[in-house]
Structure formats: C-alpha cells, structure tokens
Design a protein around this motif. Sequence first.
Motif, short mmCIF file in Angstrom:
data_model
loop_
_atom_site.label_atom_id
_atom_site.label_comp_id
_atom_site.label_asym_id
_atom_site.label_seq_id
_atom_site.Cartn_x
_atom_site.Cartn_y
_atom_site.Cartn_z
N ALA A 188 -6.51 -0.39 2.68
CA ALA A 188 -6.69 1.04 2.43
C ALA A 188 -8.11 1.48 2.77
O ALA A 188 -8.34 2.60 3.24
CB ALA A 188 -6.38 1.35 0.97
N ASP A 202 -1.78 -6.96 -4.08
CA ASP A 202 -2.57 -5.80 -4.50
C ASP A 202 -3.97 -5.83 -3.87
O ASP A 202 -4.48 -4.80 -3.41
CB ASP A 202 -2.70 -5.76 -6.03
CG ASP A 202 -1.39 -5.40 -6.72
OD1 ASP A 202 -0.51 -4.82 -6.07
OD2 ASP A 202 -1.26 -5.72 -7.92
N ARG A 234 1.18 12.43 0.38
CA ARG A 234 1.01 11.36 -0.59
C ARG A 234 0.02 10.29 -0.08
O ARG A 234 -0.62 9.61 -0.87
CB ARG A 234 2.35 10.66 -0.86
CG ARG A 234 3.42 11.57 -1.42
CD ARG A 234 4.67 10.75 -1.73
NE ARG A 234 5.79 11.62 -2.07
CZ ARG A 234 7.00 11.17 -2.37
NH1 ARG A 234 7.24 9.87 -2.35
NH2 ARG A 234 7.97 12.02 -2.65
N ILE A 235 -0.04 10.18 1.24
CA ILE A 235 -0.92 9.17 1.83
C ILE A 235 -2.36 9.60 1.81
O ILE A 235 -3.28 8.84 1.55
CB ILE A 235 -0.48 8.85 3.28
CG1 ILE A 235 1.00 8.46 3.32
CG2 ILE A 235 -1.34 7.75 3.88
CD1 ILE A 235 1.38 7.33 2.43
N THR A 236 -2.57 10.87 2.10
CA THR A 236 -3.94 11.37 2.22
C THR A 236 -4.42 11.96 0.91
O THR A 236 -5.62 12.16 0.74
CB THR A 236 -4.00 12.44 3.30
OG1 THR A 236 -3.05 13.50 3.01
CG2 THR A 236 -3.63 11.85 4.66
N LEU A 243 0.82 -1.21 0.00
CA LEU A 243 0.00 0.00 0.00
C LEU A 243 0.86 1.26 0.00
O LEU A 243 0.69 2.16 -0.85
CB LEU A 243 -0.92 -0.02 1.21
CG LEU A 243 -1.99 1.05 1.36
CD1 LEU A 243 -3.10 0.55 2.27
CD2 LEU A 243 -1.45 2.35 1.93
N PHE A 244 1.81 1.34 0.94
CA PHE A 244 2.64 2.56 1.04
C PHE A 244 3.60 2.67 -0.14
O PHE A 244 3.90 3.78 -0.60
CB PHE A 244 3.40 2.56 2.36
CG PHE A 244 2.55 2.89 3.56
CD1 PHE A 244 1.91 4.12 3.64
CD2 PHE A 244 2.39 1.99 4.58
CE1 PHE A 244 1.11 4.43 4.75
CE2 PHE A 244 1.61 2.29 5.68
CZ PHE A 244 0.96 3.51 5.77
N THR A 245 4.07 1.54 -0.66
CA THR A 245 4.94 1.58 -1.84
C THR A 245 4.18 2.14 -3.03
O THR A 245 4.71 2.97 -3.79
CB THR A 245 5.47 0.17 -2.15
OG1 THR A 245 6.29 -0.28 -1.07
CG2 THR A 245 6.30 0.16 -3.42
N ASP A 246 2.94 1.68 -3.20
CA ASP A 246 2.16 2.15 -4.34
C ASP A 246 1.73 3.60 -4.20
O ASP A 246 1.28 4.21 -5.18
CB ASP A 246 0.92 1.26 -4.52
CG ASP A 246 1.27 -0.08 -5.16
OD1 ASP A 246 2.43 -0.24 -5.60
OD2 ASP A 246 0.39 -0.96 -5.23
N ARG A 247 1.88 4.17 -3.02
CA ARG A 247 1.60 5.60 -2.84
C ARG A 247 2.87 6.45 -2.92
O ARG A 247 2.87 7.61 -2.54
CB ARG A 247 0.86 5.83 -1.52
CG ARG A 247 -0.50 5.16 -1.53
CD ARG A 247 -1.42 5.61 -0.43
NE ARG A 247 -2.70 4.90 -0.48
CZ ARG A 247 -3.73 5.16 0.29
NH1 ARG A 247 -3.65 6.13 1.19
NH2 ARG A 247 -4.85 4.47 0.18
N GLY A 248 3.91 5.84 -3.44
CA GLY A 248 5.10 6.60 -3.77
C GLY A 248 6.19 6.63 -2.71
O GLY A 248 7.18 7.36 -2.88
#
Length: 494
Positions: free
Chosen positions: A471, A464, A492-494, A25-30
């Motif tokens: 999320a 995924d 980036r998270i929010t 999750l956090f990786t896919d949010r950059g």
Amino acid sequence: MAALMIQGCGSDVGKSTLVAGLCRLFTDRGLVVRPFKSQNMSNNASVTADGGEIGRAQALQAQACRTPPSVHMNPVLLKPQSETGAQLIVRGRLAGTRSAASYQQRKAELLEICLESFHKLEAECDLVLVEGAGSPAETNLRRGDIANMGFARAANVPVVLTGDIDRGHVIAALVGAHAVLDEEDRAMIKGFLINKFRGDPALFETGRSEITRRTGWRDFGMAPHLPAASRLPAEDAMVLDRPRATASGRRKLIVVPRLARIANFDDFDPLQHEPAVEFRFIPPGAALPGDADLIILPGSKATLADLAMLRREGWDIDIAAHVRRGGRVLGLCGGYQMLGRRIADPGGIEGPPGEAAGLGLLDVETTLNGDKILTATTGHLTEGNAPFEGYEIHIGRTQGPDTARPFLHTPAGPQGAVSADGRISGCYVHGLFQQGTARAAILQSLGAASTLADHGAIVETALDDIAAVLAERLDIAGLAATAGLPAHLLERIT
C-alpha cells in the motif's frame, strides 16, 4: 467486473506473493476479491472447500481474500512426476498422466475450461487478481499458451509485468520482454512493477525512468524485499535451494531428505518457527546427519521413483543407522508408504507399473489404486490425545499389522501406523504441525518444548504486513483503475 493480471519476467520473481498481498490489501478496503491462475505447475497442493485440489499459492491467495479456496481459482494444475510427464488435474480432479507433448494437444480445450472458471469467479466478485506463470517472453512457449498472454488476450485482462531486481539485469529483463513480444501481446501490458528491491529506492529512479522510456509502460512502483514473505508457505521447490540460517546452541534436530518429487513441503514451515528446533532439508549428495533427533520422510508425487532415489543417495542406510541408535522416524503420505514393507503400483498411476520393497520399518504394505482421496480432516493424535486439523491428498491404501496401533484418529476412523517400540510412525494427513497442540505433542516426544503458536496466525500476520508495505510502495489507485474498477469502488481505494 474488474480484473488485473500479474505476470513476471521469470519464475520465482515474486508473482504469488505480490498477488497474495494485493488480495489482502483490496479485501481489507472493502472489495470482494478472488485469485485466479489458469495453469499452475506444482507438487504443493491444497484441498479445496468444493472437494478438489489446487496449487498451494492459490489456496494462500484465497486465504488472503478471506474466502474458501475453490477449484475454479486454479482450473489446471500440473503435478510433475518425471522430467517429461505430469499428473493433470482439471478443476480439482485427476484427469490422467500426460507427457509434455500430449498436454500441448489439449491446450485449446483447457483454455475454454479456464475461461469458464475465470468468468464464474468474475461474476461473484468486484475484482479478480490473476497470476501468470513463468514469463511471457518465453516466446518458444507462446503457441497454445494458456498461462500468460494466451489467457490474457482470450479473457481481455490487462497485464502488469513484474521484474525481480534481486536477480540483477532487471532493466534488460523488462525491456527485453518488450522487444520480443509480438505487437498484440505487448499491447496487453499496461505497466510494470519492480520487486525485491533492497536499499534506498532513490538509487533506482533513473533505472525506472529508463524502463519507461524504452517501453512506454506505466511505472506502478517498486516493492522492497519483503521479510514477511518468508513466513508464507512456499509453492515452488526452488526455495529449497536457498541456504537457511541456523541458530547456535543445541536444539532438537529435525531433518527431511529433499526427494526429487517432494510434495507439500510447506508441511514443515511451522517447525522453522520453533526456537527449540533446528530444522533442515537435506539435499541430494549429503548424508542425513547422524545426530538427528527426528527424520521425517515427506510426501512425494512419485513414491516408487523417490524411494529408488532415496536408496541411490544412501539415505536408506542413514535411516537404518539412525533407527539402530534409537532415533525416531515419521512418514507423511508418500513417506508413510515408504516406511512399509512393500509398495505396489500395478496400474502405473505414478509412473511405469511396478513394485518395490519399502524400508521395512513399519509392518504395512501399500497398493496405489482406487480413487484419489481429497478431503479436509480433523481428529486427535493417539499419543497425548492432541487435536489437529489437516487434509489428505493421496492415491493408495495402506494395510498391515502395525495399523492396529494408529498414529491418529479421525471421524472416519483410526489412521496411520506406529511400530511396536513407538519410534516409527506414519500417516496420510498433511498439516499436522500447523496447530500448536499437535505440534507440541510431537515435539514433546523428542524432549522439546513448543511455543504452541498457531501457524495460521503467523501467516495471517505476514499477509497483513505485506499488504501494508505494498500500500505504501505501489501505485494502488493506478492498479485499481487499470483493472477497470468502477468509480464507486475506486473511491474505496483512494
């Protein structure tokens, strides 16, 4: 940089899966994310890009982060060989065999090694997601702890405690942990998660409020039961105790005897997704089915001890009868060694020094000596020339006339052995079933068709899917803030 530790109210509460899902999750949010577990205990291990071995869960979590696994992600790995002893792996390398008592004496030194590895990862990423082990509420293990609160306090990492509602008594588990922890340990816990909930979440709102009222901890949400987790490789042998659904209709039956020190049993995950295959682990106390099409002897952390267990269970008799009926047998790693005429451990590497007659199904002999082999490998199967990718993780050298008929070929040369009639085979490579082409070639020898699916793609999709559910159900922004992410990354998270 930022870090967050996921601890649990016990083993098998879903910590590994939650960390893997959050890593994706956090990786896919950059974010650049790294997993970490200071001390793991598992006989399911993976070879790392830097030439060592770590627990399978941390390798999966590295995959979730889309980064190669490193020995620093799991600097201390215990691989049980008996009820009281285990191989000690430090930063990917064998550091000897330790009893529980002697291991306790090294914990201060090992904590420093863990902290060094943690800080190395911390310096190269935005967020480190740390997995605990067992439960911090096991206060009898608190002295010298390097896996839970001992590490959290030494590294100053905030903790979120996870309760498994599927087991029941989750309120008591979380509130009880709050009650038994000392004040300084309790202060490290910033909130809690509920995991594996089934049904309408509204039915447990009062339960969550009760936990918050009694502990003062923040509620970071409730994750549902995650069907996608069944598509991930498991690390804990506890999963082998769970009943598995089997489909009706005649399919090719592949069975694996569940040895006491079975290792790398995730080798067989891809077979459980093949419609033409019925796959079973056979527990102690049960005979190997007489109608099996293929018996696979798995890897073992204590080959001589597991060979003795196999005989006590009468499985050697079942295997001999299977072979007389024309059945096929495949041995992987320790299972390959068992198929030979003799196994010798003169130095006591895997237990007391000794030797034993093997099953005598392959004309080879094994001596457990030399350095431990830890390497990723590629190549092709001799039969069908099907390509494979896998890894070796073993001690021992196997020689004998049947190696003139190798089971597979690698850049380092031929490997493994096949009997003269072609029905008995073995090799040291794990991961043979992961790629569709190699799996299809092995199944074709049984008369079964394969989907040819790449099992890696199945795992990727599962990661995924889990990330998407987390999320939706967890307070991701709250977790990120608790980890200490700076404002520009929180955006980036929010």
